[in-house]
Scaffold this active site. Sequence first.
Site, PDB file in Angstrom:
ATOM      1  N   GLN A  67       1.009  -1.395  -0.116  1.00  0.00           N
ATOM      2  CA  GLN A  67      -0.008   0.012  -0.085  1.00  0.00           C
ATOM      3  C   GLN A  67       0.680   1.198  -0.070  1.00  0.00           C
ATOM      4  O   GLN A  67       0.285   2.218   0.390  1.00  0.00           O
ATOM      5  CB  GLN A  67      -0.820  -0.006   1.402  1.00  0.00           C
ATOM      6  CG  GLN A  67      -1.948  -1.103   1.258  1.00  0.00           C
ATOM      7  CD  GLN A  67      -2.749  -1.015   2.637  1.00  0.00           C
ATOM      8  OE1 GLN A  67      -2.569  -0.285   3.346  1.00  0.00           O
ATOM      9  NE2 GLN A  67      -3.980  -1.735   2.601  1.00  0.00           N
ATOM     10  N   CYS A  68       2.097   1.068  -0.248  1.00  0.00           N
ATOM     11  CA  CYS A  68       3.070   2.403  -0.345  1.00  0.00           C
ATOM     12  C   CYS A  68       2.514   3.452  -0.769  1.00  0.00           C
ATOM     13  O   CYS A  68       2.648   4.732  -0.384  1.00  0.00           O
ATOM     14  CB  CYS A  68       4.358   1.933  -0.801  1.00  0.00           C
ATOM     15  SG  CYS A  68       4.485   1.416  -2.447  1.00  0.00           S
ATOM     16  N   GLY A  69       1.831   3.289  -2.010  1.00  0.00           N
ATOM     17  CA  GLY A  69       1.594   4.607  -2.787  1.00  0.00           C
ATOM     18  C   GLY A  69       0.286   5.284  -2.138  1.00  0.00           C
ATOM     19  O   GLY A  69       0.252   6.584  -1.849  1.00  0.00           O
TER      20      GLY A  69
END
Length: 287
Positions: A67-69
Amino acid sequence: MRAAPPHVYGLEKHQLLKEALEKAGPNPKGREDVKRLLKLHKDRFRSDLQWILFCADLPSLIQEGPQCGLVALWMAGALLSPPSGVPLETLVRVAVDRGYTAQGEMFSVADMGRLAQETMGCQTELLRSGLGGPNRDLVLHHLITGHPLLIPYDEDFNHEPCKRKGHKAHWAVSAGVLLGVQAVPSLGYAEDPELPGLFHPVPSTPCHPPPLPKESSSGAIFLLCKQGKSWHYQLWDYDQVQESNLQLTDFSPSRAADGRVYVVPPGGVRAGLCGQALLLRPWVSSH
Protein backbone atom coordinates in the site's frame (compact mmCIF):
# COMPACT_ATOMS: atom_id res chain seq x y z
CA MET A 1 -25.09 -14.12 -3.44
CA ARG A 2 -22.91 -11.04 -3.76
CA ALA A 3 -19.31 -11.67 -4.71
CA ALA A 4 -16.85 -11.22 -1.87
CA PRO A 5 -14.99 -7.89 -2.09
CA PRO A 6 -11.34 -8.14 -3.18
CA HIS A 7 -8.92 -8.69 -0.33
CA VAL A 8 -6.88 -5.60 0.42
CA TYR A 9 -3.92 -6.23 2.69
CA GLY A 10 -3.94 -4.45 6.00
CA LEU A 11 -7.49 -3.18 6.34
CA GLU A 12 -8.42 -5.80 8.91
CA LYS A 13 -5.17 -5.26 10.79
CA HIS A 14 -4.78 -1.53 10.31
CA GLN A 15 -6.27 -0.41 13.62
CA LEU A 16 -4.51 -3.18 15.56
CA LEU A 17 -1.20 -2.30 13.92
CA LYS A 18 -1.67 1.37 14.65
CA GLU A 19 -2.47 0.68 18.31
CA ALA A 20 0.50 -1.66 18.69
CA LEU A 21 2.92 0.86 17.17
CA GLU A 22 1.54 3.66 19.33
CA LYS A 23 2.20 1.52 22.39
CA ALA A 24 5.69 0.65 21.16
CA GLY A 25 6.78 4.29 20.93
CA PRO A 26 5.55 7.75 20.10
CA ASN A 27 5.45 9.04 16.55
CA PRO A 28 8.45 11.44 16.54
CA LYS A 29 7.60 15.13 16.48
CA GLY A 30 8.26 16.46 13.00
CA ARG A 31 10.69 19.27 13.86
CA GLU A 32 12.59 17.13 16.35
CA ASP A 33 12.89 14.32 13.80
CA VAL A 34 14.16 16.72 11.13
CA LYS A 35 16.71 18.22 13.53
CA ARG A 36 17.93 14.71 14.45
CA LEU A 37 18.28 13.87 10.76
CA LEU A 38 20.23 17.03 9.91
CA LYS A 39 22.65 16.51 12.81
CA LEU A 40 23.16 12.90 11.72
CA HIS A 41 23.98 13.89 8.13
CA LYS A 42 25.72 17.24 8.63
CA ASP A 43 28.99 15.89 7.17
CA ARG A 44 27.23 15.37 3.83
CA PHE A 45 26.53 19.08 3.36
CA ARG A 46 29.01 21.12 1.33
CA SER A 47 30.90 23.56 3.56
CA ASP A 48 31.18 26.12 0.73
CA LEU A 49 27.42 26.66 0.81
CA GLN A 50 24.86 27.99 3.26
CA TRP A 51 21.75 25.89 3.70
CA ILE A 52 18.06 26.77 3.87
CA LEU A 53 15.47 24.26 5.05
CA PHE A 54 11.87 24.49 3.86
CA CYS A 55 9.70 21.87 5.53
CA ALA A 56 5.97 21.29 5.96
CA ASP A 57 5.19 18.79 8.72
CA LEU A 58 3.94 15.39 7.53
CA PRO A 59 2.36 12.66 9.66
CA SER A 60 3.66 9.08 9.52
CA LEU A 61 1.83 5.84 8.76
CA ILE A 62 3.24 2.33 8.45
CA GLN A 63 1.93 0.43 5.45
CA GLU A 64 0.53 -3.10 5.60
CA GLY A 65 1.17 -5.00 2.38
CA PRO A 66 1.75 -3.23 -0.96
CA GLN A 67 0.00 0.00 0.00
CA CYS A 68 3.01 2.32 -0.27
CA GLY A 69 1.40 4.66 -2.80
CA LEU A 70 -1.88 4.98 -0.93
CA VAL A 71 -0.04 5.51 2.36
CA ALA A 72 2.09 8.24 0.73
CA LEU A 73 -1.11 9.89 -0.56
CA TRP A 74 -2.65 9.62 2.93
CA MET A 75 0.38 11.44 4.41
CA ALA A 76 0.11 14.15 1.76
CA GLY A 77 -3.56 14.50 2.62
CA ALA A 78 -2.66 16.07 5.97
CA LEU A 79 -1.51 19.13 4.00
CA LEU A 80 -4.32 18.98 1.45
CA SER A 81 -7.36 18.19 3.61
CA PRO A 82 -6.51 19.30 7.16
CA PRO A 83 -6.91 18.75 10.03
CA SER A 84 -7.24 14.97 9.75
CA GLY A 85 -6.96 14.31 6.03
CA VAL A 86 -8.87 11.47 4.31
CA PRO A 87 -9.01 8.01 5.99
CA LEU A 88 -6.75 5.39 4.41
CA GLU A 89 -9.73 3.05 4.19
CA THR A 90 -11.49 5.59 1.95
CA LEU A 91 -8.48 5.85 -0.38
CA VAL A 92 -8.26 2.06 -0.64
CA ARG A 93 -12.01 1.61 -1.23
CA VAL A 94 -12.20 4.24 -3.97
CA ALA A 95 -9.01 2.95 -5.64
CA VAL A 96 -10.43 -0.59 -5.73
CA ASP A 97 -13.84 0.60 -6.94
CA ARG A 98 -12.27 2.60 -9.78
CA GLY A 99 -10.06 -0.30 -10.86
CA TYR A 100 -6.81 1.48 -9.97
CA THR A 101 -5.64 -1.32 -7.63
CA ALA A 102 -6.30 -4.91 -6.58
CA GLN A 103 -4.07 -5.33 -3.50
CA GLY A 104 -3.48 -1.68 -2.59
CA GLU A 105 -0.63 -1.31 -5.14
CA MET A 106 -0.48 1.74 -7.45
CA PHE A 107 1.49 1.39 -10.68
CA SER A 108 0.11 4.49 -12.40
CA VAL A 109 0.93 8.09 -11.49
CA ALA A 110 -2.01 9.22 -13.64
CA ASP A 111 -4.41 7.02 -11.64
CA MET A 112 -2.90 8.39 -8.42
CA GLY A 113 -3.70 11.90 -9.65
CA ARG A 114 -7.31 10.97 -10.43
CA LEU A 115 -7.67 9.33 -7.01
CA ALA A 116 -6.28 12.41 -5.25
CA GLN A 117 -8.63 14.74 -7.11
CA GLU A 118 -11.68 12.62 -6.30
CA THR A 119 -11.00 11.89 -2.64
CA MET A 120 -9.24 15.09 -1.54
CA GLY A 121 -10.66 17.67 -3.90
CA CYS A 122 -7.15 18.91 -4.63
CA GLN A 123 -5.38 20.12 -7.74
CA THR A 124 -2.83 17.79 -9.30
CA GLU A 125 -0.13 18.22 -11.91
CA LEU A 126 1.41 15.16 -13.53
CA LEU A 127 5.09 15.61 -14.37
CA ARG A 128 6.61 13.57 -17.17
CA SER A 129 10.17 13.32 -18.51
CA GLY A 130 11.78 13.13 -15.06
CA LEU A 131 12.64 15.52 -12.26
CA GLY A 132 15.33 17.38 -14.21
CA GLY A 133 15.20 20.11 -16.85
CA PRO A 134 12.25 22.50 -16.52
CA ASN A 135 10.52 20.12 -14.08
CA ARG A 136 13.30 20.69 -11.55
CA ASP A 137 12.39 24.32 -10.88
CA LEU A 138 8.68 23.40 -10.79
CA VAL A 139 9.37 20.80 -8.10
CA LEU A 140 11.59 23.08 -6.01
CA HIS A 141 9.19 26.06 -6.08
CA HIS A 142 6.35 23.66 -5.22
CA LEU A 143 8.19 22.34 -2.14
CA ILE A 144 9.33 25.80 -1.05
CA THR A 145 5.66 26.80 -1.07
CA GLY A 146 4.90 23.92 1.32
CA HIS A 147 2.95 21.60 -0.98
CA PRO A 148 3.49 17.81 -1.20
CA LEU A 149 5.09 15.83 -4.02
CA LEU A 150 4.49 12.11 -4.67
CA ILE A 151 7.45 10.27 -6.20
CA PRO A 152 7.75 6.66 -7.41
CA TYR A 153 11.27 5.24 -7.14
CA ASP A 154 13.17 1.99 -6.58
CA GLU A 155 13.62 1.27 -2.86
CA ASP A 156 16.95 0.02 -1.47
CA PHE A 157 17.33 -2.04 1.72
CA ASN A 158 17.50 1.21 3.78
CA HIS A 159 14.46 2.67 1.94
CA GLU A 160 16.66 5.12 -0.02
CA PRO A 161 16.46 5.43 -3.82
CA CYS A 162 18.39 2.88 -5.87
CA LYS A 163 18.32 1.55 -9.42
CA ARG A 164 16.69 -1.88 -9.86
CA LYS A 165 14.83 -1.26 -13.15
CA GLY A 166 11.52 -0.98 -11.32
CA HIS A 167 11.77 -4.35 -9.54
CA LYS A 168 11.70 -2.54 -6.16
CA ALA A 169 9.15 0.12 -7.16
CA HIS A 170 7.98 2.10 -4.13
CA TRP A 171 6.35 5.48 -3.36
CA ALA A 172 7.50 8.38 -1.19
CA VAL A 173 6.03 11.76 -0.34
CA SER A 174 8.16 14.88 -0.03
CA ALA A 175 7.05 18.12 1.59
CA GLY A 176 10.44 19.62 2.27
CA VAL A 177 13.68 20.59 0.60
CA LEU A 178 17.16 21.53 1.82
CA LEU A 179 18.84 24.01 -0.55
CA GLY A 180 22.53 24.85 -0.67
CA VAL A 181 22.98 28.50 -1.71
CA GLN A 182 25.88 30.92 -2.06
CA ALA A 183 24.14 33.53 0.11
CA VAL A 184 20.93 33.56 2.15
CA PRO A 185 18.56 36.47 1.39
CA SER A 186 18.85 39.13 4.08
CA LEU A 187 15.16 39.31 5.03
CA GLY A 188 12.91 36.57 6.38
CA TYR A 189 15.44 33.93 7.42
CA ALA A 190 17.01 33.03 10.77
CA GLU A 191 20.09 30.91 11.47
CA ASP A 192 19.58 27.72 13.45
CA PRO A 193 20.99 28.07 17.00
CA GLU A 194 22.27 24.47 17.02
CA LEU A 195 23.48 24.04 13.43
CA PRO A 196 25.55 26.99 12.19
CA GLY A 197 25.14 27.60 8.47
CA LEU A 198 21.57 26.28 8.46
CA PHE A 199 18.75 28.80 8.02
CA HIS A 200 14.96 28.57 8.36
CA PRO A 201 12.24 30.88 7.03
CA VAL A 202 10.88 32.96 9.91
CA PRO A 203 7.21 32.04 10.48
CA SER A 204 4.63 34.69 9.55
CA THR A 205 7.35 36.85 8.00
CA PRO A 206 7.51 37.64 4.27
CA CYS A 207 10.66 36.26 2.70
CA HIS A 208 12.08 36.16 -0.79
CA PRO A 209 12.65 32.70 -2.26
CA PRO A 210 16.39 32.11 -2.60
CA PRO A 211 18.02 31.70 -6.02
CA LEU A 212 17.83 28.00 -6.89
CA PRO A 213 21.08 26.02 -7.22
CA LYS A 214 22.16 25.44 -10.81
CA GLU A 215 21.41 22.01 -12.22
CA SER A 216 25.13 21.42 -12.63
CA SER A 217 25.72 22.07 -8.91
CA SER A 218 25.86 18.56 -7.45
CA GLY A 219 25.15 17.92 -3.79
CA ALA A 220 23.24 21.20 -3.36
CA ILE A 221 19.66 19.88 -3.13
CA PHE A 222 18.22 17.30 -0.74
CA LEU A 223 14.59 16.20 -0.54
CA LEU A 224 13.00 15.58 2.85
CA CYS A 225 10.81 12.51 2.38
CA LYS A 226 8.66 9.97 4.16
CA GLN A 227 7.53 6.53 3.01
CA GLY A 228 5.39 3.79 4.47
CA LYS A 229 8.06 1.61 6.10
CA SER A 230 9.40 4.05 8.70
CA TRP A 231 8.10 6.63 11.15
CA HIS A 232 11.05 8.88 10.35
CA TYR A 233 11.94 11.49 7.76
CA GLN A 234 14.72 10.63 5.32
CA LEU A 235 17.03 13.02 3.49
CA TRP A 236 17.80 12.08 -0.11
CA ASP A 237 20.09 13.71 -2.66
CA TYR A 238 17.92 15.16 -5.43
CA ASP A 239 20.02 13.63 -8.21
CA GLN A 240 19.74 10.20 -6.58
CA VAL A 241 15.93 10.45 -6.54
CA GLN A 242 15.87 11.72 -10.11
CA GLU A 243 18.03 8.84 -11.40
CA SER A 244 15.95 6.22 -9.60
CA ASN A 245 12.68 7.67 -10.90
CA LEU A 246 13.96 7.68 -14.48
CA GLN A 247 14.72 3.94 -14.67
CA LEU A 248 11.41 2.42 -13.54
CA THR A 249 10.83 0.21 -16.55
CA ASP A 250 10.01 -3.39 -15.56
CA PHE A 251 7.53 -5.25 -13.38
CA SER A 252 9.17 -7.24 -10.58
CA PRO A 253 9.64 -10.92 -11.57
CA SER A 254 9.04 -11.97 -7.96
CA ARG A 255 5.67 -10.20 -7.96
CA ALA A 256 4.80 -11.65 -11.36
CA ALA A 257 5.37 -15.12 -9.88
CA ASP A 258 3.66 -14.67 -6.49
CA GLY A 259 0.19 -15.72 -7.69
CA ARG A 260 -1.49 -12.44 -6.76
CA VAL A 261 -3.37 -10.08 -9.03
CA TYR A 262 -1.96 -6.59 -9.61
CA VAL A 263 -3.36 -3.72 -11.66
CA VAL A 264 -0.68 -2.59 -14.12
CA PRO A 265 -1.57 -0.02 -16.80
CA PRO A 266 -1.24 -0.65 -20.55
CA GLY A 267 2.43 -0.21 -21.37
CA GLY A 268 3.45 -1.61 -17.98
CA VAL A 269 5.59 -0.01 -15.30
CA ARG A 270 7.44 2.09 -17.89
CA ALA A 271 4.19 3.76 -19.01
CA GLY A 272 2.75 4.07 -15.51
CA LEU A 273 5.69 5.24 -13.39
CA CYS A 274 8.90 5.89 -15.31
CA GLY A 275 10.06 9.52 -15.16
CA GLN A 276 6.79 10.65 -13.59
CA ALA A 277 5.83 12.41 -10.36
CA LEU A 278 2.74 14.14 -8.99
CA LEU A 279 2.45 17.69 -7.64
CA LEU A 280 -0.48 18.18 -5.24
CA ARG A 281 -2.00 21.52 -4.26
CA PRO A 282 -5.04 22.44 -2.17
CA TRP A 283 -7.95 23.56 -4.29
CA VAL A 284 -8.27 27.33 -4.20
CA SER A 285 -11.77 28.61 -4.95
CA SER A 286 -12.01 31.48 -7.43
CA HIS A 287 -14.95 32.94 -5.48
